[in-house]
Design an enzyme around this catalytic site. Structure first.
Site, mmCIF file in Angstrom:
data_model
loop_
_atom_site.group_PDB
_atom_site.id
_atom_site.type_symbol
_atom_site.label_atom_id
_atom_site.label_comp_id
_atom_site.label_asym_id
_atom_site.label_seq_id
_atom_site.Cartn_x
_atom_site.Cartn_y
_atom_site.Cartn_z
ATOM 1 N N ASP A 522 -12.383 24.049 -69.595
ATOM 2 C CA ASP A 522 -10.930 23.957 -69.542
ATOM 3 C C ASP A 522 -10.370 24.689 -70.765
ATOM 4 O OD1 ASP A 522 -8.335 23.021 -68.887
ATOM 5 O OD2 ASP A 522 -8.553 21.422 -70.349
ATOM 6 N N GLU A 661 7.382 29.258 -78.601
ATOM 7 C CA GLU A 661 8.791 29.046 -78.867
ATOM 8 C C GLU A 661 8.993 28.213 -80.127
ATOM 9 O OE1 GLU A 661 11.477 26.895 -75.919
ATOM 10 O OE2 GLU A 661 11.731 28.997 -75.347
ATOM 11 N N PHE A 708 11.952 31.530 -68.662
ATOM 12 C CA PHE A 708 10.710 32.268 -68.472
ATOM 13 C C PHE A 708 9.924 31.697 -67.293
ATOM 14 C CE2 PHE A 708 6.199 32.876 -69.056
ATOM 15 C CZ PHE A 708 6.082 34.171 -69.513
ATOM 16 N N ASP A 848 -3.167 26.654 -66.442
ATOM 17 C CA ASP A 848 -2.088 27.313 -67.174
ATOM 18 C C ASP A 848 -1.749 28.661 -66.558
ATOM 19 O OD1 ASP A 848 -0.174 27.480 -69.115
ATOM 20 O OD2 ASP A 848 -1.532 26.971 -70.746
ATOM 21 N N ARG A 948 -4.185 28.972 -63.055
ATOM 22 C CA ARG A 948 -3.394 28.241 -62.074
ATOM 23 C C ARG A 948 -4.271 27.558 -61.031
ATOM 24 N NH1 ARG A 948 1.415 26.423 -63.466
ATOM 25 N NH2 ARG A 948 2.798 28.018 -64.296
ATOM 26 N N ASP A 974 -10.978 17.976 -71.249
ATOM 27 C CA ASP A 974 -10.452 16.811 -71.964
ATOM 28 C C ASP A 974 -9.467 15.987 -71.153
ATOM 29 O OD1 ASP A 974 -8.364 18.746 -72.020
ATOM 30 O OD2 ASP A 974 -7.438 17.647 -73.663
ATOM 31 N N ASN A 977 -7.466 16.225 -65.164
ATOM 32 C CA ASN A 977 -7.613 17.347 -64.242
ATOM 33 C C ASN A 977 -8.991 17.996 -64.328
ATOM 34 O OD1 ASN A 977 -6.864 18.219 -66.881
ATOM 35 N ND2 ASN A 977 -6.434 20.251 -66.087
ATOM 36 N N ASP A 978 -9.788 17.615 -65.303
ATOM 37 C CA ASP A 978 -11.129 18.202 -65.465
ATOM 38 C C ASP A 978 -12.230 17.296 -64.915
ATOM 39 O OD1 ASP A 978 -10.016 20.392 -66.951
ATOM 40 O OD2 ASP A 978 -9.877 19.062 -68.677
#
Length: 1315
Positions: A522, A661, A708, A848, A948, A974, A977-978
């Site tokens: 990940d 940002e 964005f 991501d 994604r 971690d 989702n993993d």
């Protein structure tokens, strides 16, 4: 007046939102627009006199006077009227009277965001509201959870479990796991047969060892699963605030939550289940959610409630709240949701923007209210998880094959013995009068030799069972538990910051750590710590920032070292510790000098910039001061962040959508342009031009914000400054911005592009900054178009908004570029570099964005400048039809074919390829007809990045790599989702960081930071593999050497079934006398020390290549055992046969020969293990020599026992063997005869075909590493796998590039000199 100015945009904006509804309704009746306007005007008028007519006393208007009943739209407009009144009431109170007491300041972000937050207020008709059917059968009664606890609904509770067993399934499942092992099945059958008269041993001697082995293994499984259970309970017992009735809320455990419950989640808490957002602390129902546990992204997501539920802003609002949700059934899709919300006889469409998923976290929002839709294992995150699998290492699986071979040998010699016994029974037994052949049972019946032979076959199968070591499994279990203990206690894998050590959550896979071929990782929270540092910038074509990146420093050091190194030895770029901050000039070849910055931890988080030309207001002395001023203002204004004041320190922190940002805002603050406040329509900054001047507060009106996304790759804000000038400020990817520059805006393009390339080569993330000045009429015309697109209703709304935004974001003027260093977790680049040098392949699977993943790839050197990127993607289409799918697959197949062909035709030996694929394309690539082609391409690439991807796709990719390559895979992550990836991989590693414990609970090993993976694999994995492999080979060797002597003696005695050894000898052989030395081998042996493992990473490849447990090595050890058994047996028999045993002429009996032969075996196998051990400790000496001594102590004590116990061994050592010189001579002779061939073999191998660790051992033994440092470095450079990823490969590429430039420069100077 100020309040009036704040109020007007709110009413105006509300009116603009209603324009879309008026247009929609125009299709039904021509009078609707005017009636809607009439209602809106009436609503405003009523609310303006709120003090005269309080809002709660407003009557239900008699709309019949307006003629609405006649057109049949009373219900819809009545509902809209009440909603409008409530909304405008809140806005008027805010605009005219200020914020309410006790409420936090609220911002209506839906007025700023263009894509994610535009609210559709359209109701749905009856046909659209009907969702019941296959896949859409779920009904949720809000605030009535009791209805879901009984049929027909009967939804599950919120309890989750990641354990392998429970109280009911433990016994059957654990027994199944134990008897998957072939040897245990054999010994179970042998234990059953031991209850019959044909057994040569007592039942206890067979049943007790099997029970001990199986019981110990089951106890270990129970202990490990208990730890998983306790971690589950930590999650299940978390508490959340839940509505208990009558408007009262109280705490309740997560596991007690039911579907339909209304919960209140506060800031920084995790959502306990999948919720429908009802309202939030923000006035318009907006909340910020961090989904890092789900998709790996750290940027905050904006969620919004339905407008109809906005009024539910405190606990009492839920006293009488009821509603019904009809939605999709539980499914694993994280990014979709289909459902309807029925409330007050109206139906509203639900979409993913209203859904809060379990294990995501509420951020930057004081609280939210939500109703539970999916609980427990029906929640989307748990739907993405898979059942905790039962994993077995490849060595253990191969061990089963070896046992099959030994079992075949066992059956073969048993058949030989059976046939021999049948022949002897038929032809010899009638002549042996002393056996009373005519007084026998069916076991010894000369008249039926075949029957006797069959019975003897069973006896032989039990008798020769020592060929198959029953203690092997329990010994391996003990060794693995001790190895896991050493992993847990490794101080070098202890994270002092969070106080967490490494943990081996299961010990079954220790040796598998040493055979990993591919790591699937990940990104967020695993590789990165989500921190960016502003390092450099380019303004008006001038580069600023003198501090070097890590890539620049390492390249400069390497070139400098090569200049002084005539043999071009490769240096380890990570070995030298860097001191305190400063700079030193390193002179390279031919006078080229590079400034190497010695870095220290920056004092300001997010800001590592060093250049006095811009700091402390010195930028005003630059010739391009006006452009620099604009650059700083773009940093401070072009964002969507929210400032938050730290009450303890008084400092401002920023809640931003991305780490970049936040870094820009910190940089702007340090440059003197501090963003400190945001209102509904303005951004405020303090501009300090020098440290001696007071800051000037400036207000900039935010007219529009174009956020964005991965498709646009840019962000813009339209602002009005204090002079009234309208300016578009834009930042984005350089490839996008440079294409949108005007002819007059390209003044700095050449220099800026050069700087961008330099920053990229230095491993930095870059963005270009630009602006455009707008006149009033141009902006007004565009804004009308933009508002129409923004409030449009339909599937093409986003496309319309993007089209209108594109009209504005053109003819830009370039200002400069930023370069930030992505702060990976500590030690990640070094770890990846070592793993790459160890020959491991690394894939990154992340939810991501593609751009973020690529930037991380550059930061950790999985990608580098000059690497050819293969990007697989398919056209974005919303039409999911058979033809569209077929076309997409054909297109992807063509891309795969072309990419594979390009790699095959590549001639450059230094060329490296990377593969980048997004989740949508991956869906097609994982289909059966394309997955093998995709895998073949991926394996040929140096690095693979999948962006994604959903948690399910992570698991599917892992399965494809595992099954397609047939090699060991390791999944590391971690977040929740993993979990699928971790469980699907051969080895799952969880990062026990600060975010959740789902990954850890599902993992086999846990570490607190990614960098510890280097030591876990390269040190512990390497040691465990070699230890277990050597241990198993030795185990089979000693049992073959021992077991075959029993067969030789039985053949020698006419296949009588007589064992030459006493029963106690055979019981103690595996349990006591040879078990402890082999355990010491498996626990303490080291071919090289840990620091040498890290210095010579190529040693790790001995595991993936399986050098120590391949069939040649296994068969070699089997033949060694065969040779030893022949030597032991025949030397003893030849010497003792008919020869005088003692000085008085006494010959040896079976007890004396058996004891002598057993003594020889004990000595031979213990001397053999001495020759195997690489690293001795006092423990090993104690156990090896202690085992030999223990044999003599036992023989002495056993002989001292009563003859009824010791039998023929009574006083055997004291009276017979001890005083007989032949006993000691035979022992010494057998030891040398058995072990000299092995000693000769290893001596020859070390001399003529040494392995890497042989060379290192010799160097360390003679201390040549201290005497000849140059030679030691040369050997280290050889012990690295050639790789095209990692920091070393990146530095090597940079060196080649610099040398090429230098060579061209020298060639140019030479040519100029000639002419």
């Amino acid at each position: 007046m100020s309040r009036g100015r704040e109020f007007l945009p709110l009413v105006s904006s509300e009116r603009e939102e209603r324009e879309g509804e008026r247009e929609e309704g125009a299709n039904k009746t021509s009078i609707l627009p005017s009636l809607s306007l009439c209602l809106l005007s009436s609503c405003v008028s009523l609310l303006l006199v709120e003090e005269i007519i309080p809002a709660h006393t407003l009557p239900v208007a008699d709309l019949t006077v307006l003629g609405l009943r006649e057109v049949g739209i009373f219900d819809g407009l009545a509902q809209r009227f009440h909603s409008c009144c409530a909304g405008l009431k809140r806005k008027l109170k805010w605009g005219l009277m200020g914020p309410r007491l006790g409420k936090r300041d609220r911002l209506r972000w839906s007025h700023l965001y263009t894509f994610a937050c535009a609210r559709s207020t359209a109701l749905v008709d009856d046909e659209q509201s009907s969702l019941l059917g296959p896949g859409f059968s779920r009904i949720v009664h809000c605030n009535q959870s009791q209805l879901h606890r009984k049929p027909p609904l009967n939804y599950c509770n919120n309890y989750i479990s990641t354990t392998r067993y429970n109280a009911i399934t433990f016994i059957p499942k654990a027994l199944f796991e134990q008897f998957r092992r072939v040897a245990n099945i054999y010994f179970l059958l042998a234990a059953i047969l031991s209850l019959t008269p044909i057994s040569p041993f007592s039942p206890l001697s067979m049943i007790a060892p099997l029970s001990f082995v199986v019981g110990l293994s089951m106890a270990k499984e129970a202990m490990e699963d208990w730890r998983r259970f306790m971690q589950d309970m930590k999650v299940n017992r978390r508490r959340v605030c839940i509505h208990k009735g009558e408007g009262n809320f109280g705490n309740k455990q997560w596991q007690d939550i039911r579907v339909g419950d209304v919960v209140k989640v506060e800031k920084d808490q995790f959502f306990p289940a999948d919720l429908l957002l009802l309202s939030s602390s923000y006035e318009d129902g907006i909340c910020y959610v961090e989904t890092m546990n789900l998709d790996g992204e750290t940027n905050l997501k904006v969620k919004r409630s339905l407008e109809v539920t906005l009024t539910m802003e405190d606990d009492t609002a839920f006293k009488d709240f009821t509603a019904t949700i009809k939605c999709e059934d539980p499914n694993p899709s994280l990014y979709t949701f289909v459902g309807n919300f029925e409330y007050e006889r109206q139906v509203y469409v639900l979409d993913p923007s209203q859904i809060l998923l379990r294990d995501s976290k509420l951020r930057n929002t004081s609280y939210v209210y939500g109703v539970v839709i999916f609980t427990g294992h029906e929640s989307k995150v748990m739907q993405n998880s898979t059942e905790s699998p039962s994993k077995r290492s490849r060595i253990e699986q191969k061990m089963d094959s070896i046992i099959y071979i030994l079992f075949t040998v066992l059956v073969l010699i048993s058949l030989i013995s059976s046939i021999g016994f049948a022949v002897m029974t038929k032809y010899k037994m009638p002549n042996w009068w002393f056996l009373q052949p005519f007084n026998t049972t069916s076991l010894y019946d000369p008249s039926r030799p075949a029957v006797s032979g069959v019975f003897h076959l069973v006896t032989a199968l039990i008798l020769y069972g020592y060929l198959i070591p029953i203690s092997l499994y329990v010994s391996i279990e003990v060794v693995k538990v001790l190895q896991a203990t050493f992993i847990n206690q490794d101080i070098l894998m202890y994270d002092e910051e969070i106080g967490k050590p490494a943990r081996a959550r299961t010990s079954n896979l220790n040796e598998e750590l040493g055979q990993v071929d591919t790591i699937l990782s990940d990104k967020t929270g695993t590789l990165t710590c989500n921190q960016m540092d502003f390092l450099k910038c380019s303004i008006a074509g001038i580069s600023y920032g003198v501090r070097a990146s890590e890539v620049e420093m390492a390249a400069a050091k390497q070139i400098a070292s090569e200049a002084d190194d005539p043999e071009n030895v490769i240096h380890d770029h990570w070995e030298d510790n860097v001191g305190a901050y400063g700079s030193s000039g390193i002179e390279l070849v031919n006078g080229i000098t590079c400034m190497v910055e010695k870095t220290q931890k920056p004092a300001i988080k997010g800001f590592s910039f060093e250049d006095d030309r811009l700091m402390h207001g010195n930028w005003r002395n630059e010739p391009t001061a006006s452009t620099i001023l604009l650059f700083f203002r773009i940093l401070a204004l072009c964002h969507s962040a929210i400032p938050e004041l730290n009450e303890k320190t008084g400092d401002l922190t920023y809640e931003a959508e991305s780490p970049d940002e936040a870094a820009f805002l910190v940089a702007a603050r340090e440059f003197g342009f501090e963003f400190y406040k945001r209102t509904q329509s303005s951004v405020f900054i303090r501009e300090r031009y020098s440290s001696s001047e007071k800051p000037v507060e400036r207000e900039f009106k935010i007219l529009n914000l174009l956020e964005f996304n991965s498709k646009r790759k840019r962000m813009s804000v339209v602002v009005r400054d204090e002079s009234g000038q309208i300016i578009l400020l834009c930042k984005g990817a350089d490839s996008i911005i440079l294409d949108r520059l005007s002819k007059n805006g390209r003044m700095y393009e050449i220099d800026t592009t050069k700087h961008l390339n330099e920053y990229g080569e230095a491993g930095l993330r870059t963005l270009a900054l630009s602006y455009r000045v707008l006149d009033e009429s141009e902006y007004s015309a565009w804004n009308n178009e933009f508002q129409k697109a923004k409030t449009a209703i339909g599937p093409d709304r986003e496309a319309q908004v993007e089209r209108v935004s594109d009209m504005m974001e053109k003819d830009l003027i370039l200002v400069g570029a930023t370069a930030v260093e992505d702060k990976l977790q500590k030690g990640v680049p070094q770890c990846i570099d070592k793993l790459a040098q160890a020959g491991l392949k690394i894939w990154v699977l992340t939810g991501d964005k593609i751009e973020t993943a690529i930037n991380i790839g550059y930061a950790c050197s999985l990608l580098r400048q000059g690497m050819k990127q293969i990007s697989l993607s398919i056209a974005n289409t919303d039409l999911i039809t058979q033809d569209a799918n077929k076309a997409a697959k054909e297109n992807l197949k063509l891309q795969l074919t072309n990419a594979s062909q390009m790699i095959k035709l590549e001639k450059d030996p230094y060329a490296a390829f990377s593969l980048i694929i997004d989740g949508k394309t991956l869906t097609y690539a994982l289909e059966d007809d394309l997955k093998n082609q995709f895998l073949s391409l991926a394996v040929d690439c140096a690095s693979v990045i999948c962006c994604r991807v959903s948690p399910k796709q992570k698991a599917l990719v892992t399965r494809l790599v595992k099954e397609g390559t047939g090699k060991v895979t390791l999944g590391i992550g971690d977040g929740a989702n993993d979990v699928g990836m971790i469980q699907e991989a051969d080895i799952g590693v969880g990062i026990s960081g600060v975010e959740g414990m789902q990954a850890v609970m599902a993992s086999d090993f846990s570490i607190s930071q990614f960098r510890f993976l280097e030591r876990l694999l390269v040190v512990h994995g390497h040691w465990c593999y070699k230890r277990i492999a050597s241990m198993i080979c030795y185990f089979f060797y000693k049992n073959i050497a021992f077991g075959l002597t029993i067969f030789y003696f039985e053949a020698y005695t006419g296949f009588s079934g007589q064992a030459i050894y006493d029963d106690w000898y055979m019981i103690l052989f595996n349990v006591v006398l040879t078990s402890l030395p082999v355990i010491s081998l498996g626990v303490f042996d080291q071919d090289v020390p840990s620091d040498v493992c890290l210095q010579f990473p190529a040693l790790y490849q001995q595991g993936p290549k399986n050098l120590f447990f391949g069939w040649p090595r296994i068969i070699g050890w089997m033949f060694n055992g065969l040779y030893s058994s022949i030597i032991i047996y025949f030397i003893n028999i030849a010497i003792f046969y008919l020869a005088a045993f003692r000085s008085d002429g006494q010959t040896a009996d079976m007890a004396a020969i058996g004891a002598t032969m057993f003594t020889s075996i004990i000595w031979v196998v213990n001397v053999q293990i001495i020759l195997i051990i690489n690293h001795f400790t006092w423990i090993q000496h104690l156990l090896v020599w202690g085992s030999v001594v223990a044999w003599y102590i036992f023989l002495f004590a056993y002989g001292m026992a009563s003859p009824t116990i010791s039998g023929d061994a009574y006083q055997l050592l004291q009276e017979a063997l001890g005083s007989a010189p032949i006993y000691w001579i035979v022992t010494i002779l057998v030891i040398f005869a058995c072990n000299i061939p092995y000693l000769a073999h290893i001596s020859f191998k070390r001399m003529f075909t040494p392995l890497d660790h042989h060379v290192i051992q010799e160097i360390k033994h003679f201390k040549l590493d201290e005497v000849d440092q140059h030679m030691w470095k040369r050997e280290k450079s050889k012990a690295r796998q050639k790789t095209k990823i990692g920091f070393t490969a990146r530095v090597d590429a940079t060196i080649r590039q610099l040398k090429g430039k230098l060579h061209r420069k020298v060639s140019s100077l030479t040519i100029q000199t000639m002419f």
